[in-house]
Design a protein around this motif. Sequence first.
Motif, short mmCIF file in Angstrom:
data_model
loop_
_atom_site.label_atom_id
_atom_site.label_comp_id
_atom_site.label_asym_id
_atom_site.label_seq_id
_atom_site.Cartn_x
_atom_site.Cartn_y
_atom_site.Cartn_z
N ARG A 300 11.73 1.63 5.91
CA ARG A 300 12.92 1.49 6.36
C ARG A 300 13.56 0.84 4.65
O ARG A 300 15.09 1.73 4.58
CB ARG A 300 13.50 0.68 7.27
CG ARG A 300 12.77 0.70 8.36
CD ARG A 300 13.64 -0.06 9.88
NE ARG A 300 13.87 -1.49 9.62
CZ ARG A 300 12.53 -1.95 10.14
NH1 ARG A 300 11.64 -1.69 10.98
NH2 ARG A 300 12.31 -3.53 9.30
N GLY A 301 13.82 -0.11 4.22
CA GLY A 301 14.28 -0.30 3.29
C GLY A 301 14.46 0.72 1.82
O GLY A 301 15.38 1.33 1.21
N LEU A 302 13.15 2.05 2.07
CA LEU A 302 13.11 2.92 0.70
C LEU A 302 13.76 3.67 1.27
O LEU A 302 14.64 4.18 0.16
CB LEU A 302 11.52 3.08 0.53
CG LEU A 302 11.10 2.04 -0.47
CD1 LEU A 302 9.51 3.04 -0.36
CD2 LEU A 302 11.25 2.22 -1.63
N SER A 303 14.07 4.05 2.86
CA SER A 303 14.43 5.18 2.97
C SER A 303 16.61 4.64 3.30
O SER A 303 16.99 5.51 2.59
CB SER A 303 15.01 4.85 4.71
OG SER A 303 13.94 5.46 4.97
N ARG A 304 16.84 3.37 3.21
CA ARG A 304 18.27 2.56 2.88
C ARG A 304 18.60 3.08 1.50
O ARG A 304 20.04 3.10 0.96
CB ARG A 304 18.15 1.79 3.18
CG ARG A 304 18.81 1.20 4.92
CD ARG A 304 19.51 0.09 5.06
NE ARG A 304 18.33 -1.00 4.46
CZ ARG A 304 17.49 -1.61 4.76
NH1 ARG A 304 17.24 -1.38 5.77
NH2 ARG A 304 16.88 -2.89 4.32
N ALA A 305 17.44 2.82 0.82
CA ALA A 305 17.82 3.21 -0.80
C ALA A 305 17.86 4.72 -1.31
O ALA A 305 18.33 4.65 -2.55
CB ALA A 305 16.47 2.44 -1.61
N GLY A 306 17.65 4.91 0.04
CA GLY A 306 18.40 6.42 -1.06
C GLY A 306 16.66 7.38 -0.92
O GLY A 306 16.72 8.91 -1.55
N PHE A 307 15.51 6.82 -0.82
CA PHE A 307 14.34 7.80 -0.80
C PHE A 307 14.00 8.48 -0.19
O PHE A 307 14.37 8.33 1.33
CB PHE A 307 13.07 7.22 -0.85
CG PHE A 307 12.59 6.08 -2.47
CD1 PHE A 307 12.28 6.87 -3.37
CD2 PHE A 307 13.58 4.73 -2.85
CE1 PHE A 307 12.56 5.90 -4.76
CE2 PHE A 307 14.15 4.21 -4.07
CZ PHE A 307 13.09 4.67 -4.83
N GLU A 308 13.41 10.02 -0.10
CA GLU A 308 12.93 10.55 1.22
C GLU A 308 11.97 9.96 1.58
O GLU A 308 10.77 9.82 1.03
CB GLU A 308 12.85 12.26 1.27
CG GLU A 308 11.89 12.61 2.59
CD GLU A 308 11.93 13.54 2.44
OE1 GLU A 308 12.41 14.67 1.27
OE2 GLU A 308 10.66 14.31 2.85
N VAL A 309 11.48 8.86 3.03
CA VAL A 309 9.18 8.35 3.28
C VAL A 309 9.06 9.26 3.80
O VAL A 309 9.82 10.19 5.40
CB VAL A 309 10.46 7.04 3.40
CG1 VAL A 309 8.98 6.36 4.31
CG2 VAL A 309 10.89 6.51 2.95
N LEU A 310 7.66 9.07 3.79
CA LEU A 310 7.30 10.19 4.22
C LEU A 310 6.54 9.00 5.32
O LEU A 310 5.96 8.57 5.06
CB LEU A 310 5.77 10.71 3.02
CG LEU A 310 6.50 11.83 2.43
CD1 LEU A 310 6.55 11.87 1.38
CD2 LEU A 310 5.99 13.33 2.58
N ARG A 311 5.34 10.02 6.53
CA ARG A 311 4.63 8.97 7.33
C ARG A 311 3.27 8.15 6.67
O ARG A 311 2.57 9.51 6.45
CB ARG A 311 4.40 9.43 8.19
CG ARG A 311 6.14 9.67 9.02
CD ARG A 311 5.51 10.00 11.15
NE ARG A 311 4.60 11.23 11.20
CZ ARG A 311 4.44 12.18 11.52
NH1 ARG A 311 5.90 12.66 11.50
NH2 ARG A 311 3.04 12.79 12.12
N THR A 312 2.83 7.26 6.98
CA THR A 312 2.00 6.37 6.90
C THR A 312 0.92 5.59 7.93
O THR A 312 1.82 5.24 8.73
CB THR A 312 2.20 4.66 5.04
OG1 THR A 312 2.25 5.48 4.85
CG2 THR A 312 1.23 4.41 5.98
N ALA A 313 -0.08 6.45 8.60
CA ALA A 313 -0.75 6.28 9.42
C ALA A 313 -1.59 4.77 8.95
O ALA A 313 -2.28 4.31 10.29
CB ALA A 313 -1.30 6.97 10.49
N GLY A 314 -1.83 4.78 7.48
CA GLY A 314 -2.85 3.52 7.24
C GLY A 314 -2.99 3.62 5.98
O GLY A 314 -1.48 3.99 5.50
N THR A 315 -3.96 2.33 5.77
CA THR A 315 -3.76 1.87 4.03
C THR A 315 -2.66 0.77 3.93
O THR A 315 -1.98 0.40 4.47
CB THR A 315 -3.77 2.80 2.85
OG1 THR A 315 -2.27 3.75 2.75
CG2 THR A 315 -4.73 4.00 3.42
N TYR A 316 -2.44 0.85 2.94
CA TYR A 316 -1.40 -0.21 1.97
C TYR A 316 -0.34 0.46 1.23
O TYR A 316 0.82 -0.30 1.08
CB TYR A 316 -2.11 -1.37 0.72
CG TYR A 316 -2.96 -2.02 1.19
CD1 TYR A 316 -2.88 -2.78 2.06
CD2 TYR A 316 -3.72 -2.16 0.13
CE1 TYR A 316 -4.22 -3.95 1.86
CE2 TYR A 316 -4.75 -3.44 -0.54
CZ TYR A 316 -4.73 -3.62 0.94
OH TYR A 316 -5.65 -5.16 0.63
#
Length: 385
Positions: A300-316
């Motif tokens: 959410r934070g990265l989206s607000r900061a203007g990045f396009e964020v991809l979906r993460t289903a696992g990992t860090y």
Amino acid sequence: MRVLVGRMREFGPTIFAEMTQLAVRTGAINLGQGFPDEDGPAAMLAVATEAILGGRNQYAPGLGVPELRQAVSDHAKETQGLSYDPDTEILVTVGATEAIAAAVLALVEPGDEVIVFEPFYDSYPAAIALAGGARRAVPLRPVDGRFTFDPADLTATPRTKAIIVNSPHNPTGTVFTHDELAAIAAFCRDNDVIAITDEVYEHLTFDGVKHVSLATFPGMRERTVRISSAGKSFSVTGWKTGWICSTPELVSAVTAVKQFLTYTSAVPWQLAVAHALRHELGWVNGLRDQLQAKRDRLSRGLSRAGFEVLRTAGTYFVQTDIRPLGFADGLELTRRLPELAGVVAIPTQVFYDHTEAGRHYVRFAFCKRDEVIDAAVERLSALQA
Ligand code: PMP
Ligand code: GLN
């Protein structure tokens, strides 16, 4: 670097070392290298210190201490329904990294081809190069915000010996679906290819998605070298305790190499990890829930900061596209990010042979305390200005 053997010259210091040094030098918030900033379960830590103070400080047997091999065997049965004989089918290693290197060195002849999914974890190409093998990268590409592959890209030559399969996948956060795993299994069976599976994030999956080992697919147990490690499941990345599960023949081959890399693995950590696999899976469930919330917080934070964020289903990790912010090159951006925003991240392009395909991706780690994530996001908001 003229003294370095030719086959290793393409590999400089790892991106993780470079970016962590950058964070230390600049005081930037480190969302680069994936390591948690909170400790694993207290009872597990106590087992390690008790082992040291209680005199468990001499060489382990070559395959690893019996307590851990039995715990790994029981854990594989419980989580994947897979049976491995602790006396012949399990080998304890110095982290998954040694397991990967020993497996590749044991199974790949000079000139043999090894398939990796791109972007790939950085130790795979190095291990293949050490063995004198040739790597071939099969692309993972975003489809509807999730990285996946086209099964038609899985092709073999007579020299194709192995495929390295990492799910949950670093750096994309993809967890392969049943159909994706079935396609890889069919490819391995049809072309007599060995699968080396890197399952170090086996417990770190979100939204109810379950990790399924490739070895559970028909005909795959006998051609899969399953690798995992304690670092991620129990928040002890510094313990470097991993293991291999496979057939007696494959485990013997990997042991033949491992014995001359490190001989055996450190005993106190093995005893503590044996405890953790038996008694701390409840703790791991809590960790998974916390990480899922942190993924959401950072995404959410990265989206607000203007990045396009991809979906993460696992990992860090979350993967971002930096182009909406007006940047084109992730390596350039991450080298300047401490100065621009006081944050360190990982340029995903270094995990590609086809650099162009990954140039605009940057990876951020969310295995950090909430206040660290929030502070990083606030700093990154400056990029939009
Ligand atoms: N594989 C992947 C995909 C990783 O992210 C890592 C880093 N933890 C490793 C292997 C190495 O694991 P270990 O620290 O147990 O050697
Ligand atoms: N696996 C960790 C990551 O991907 C780093 C491990 C390392 O430093 N080699 O960030």
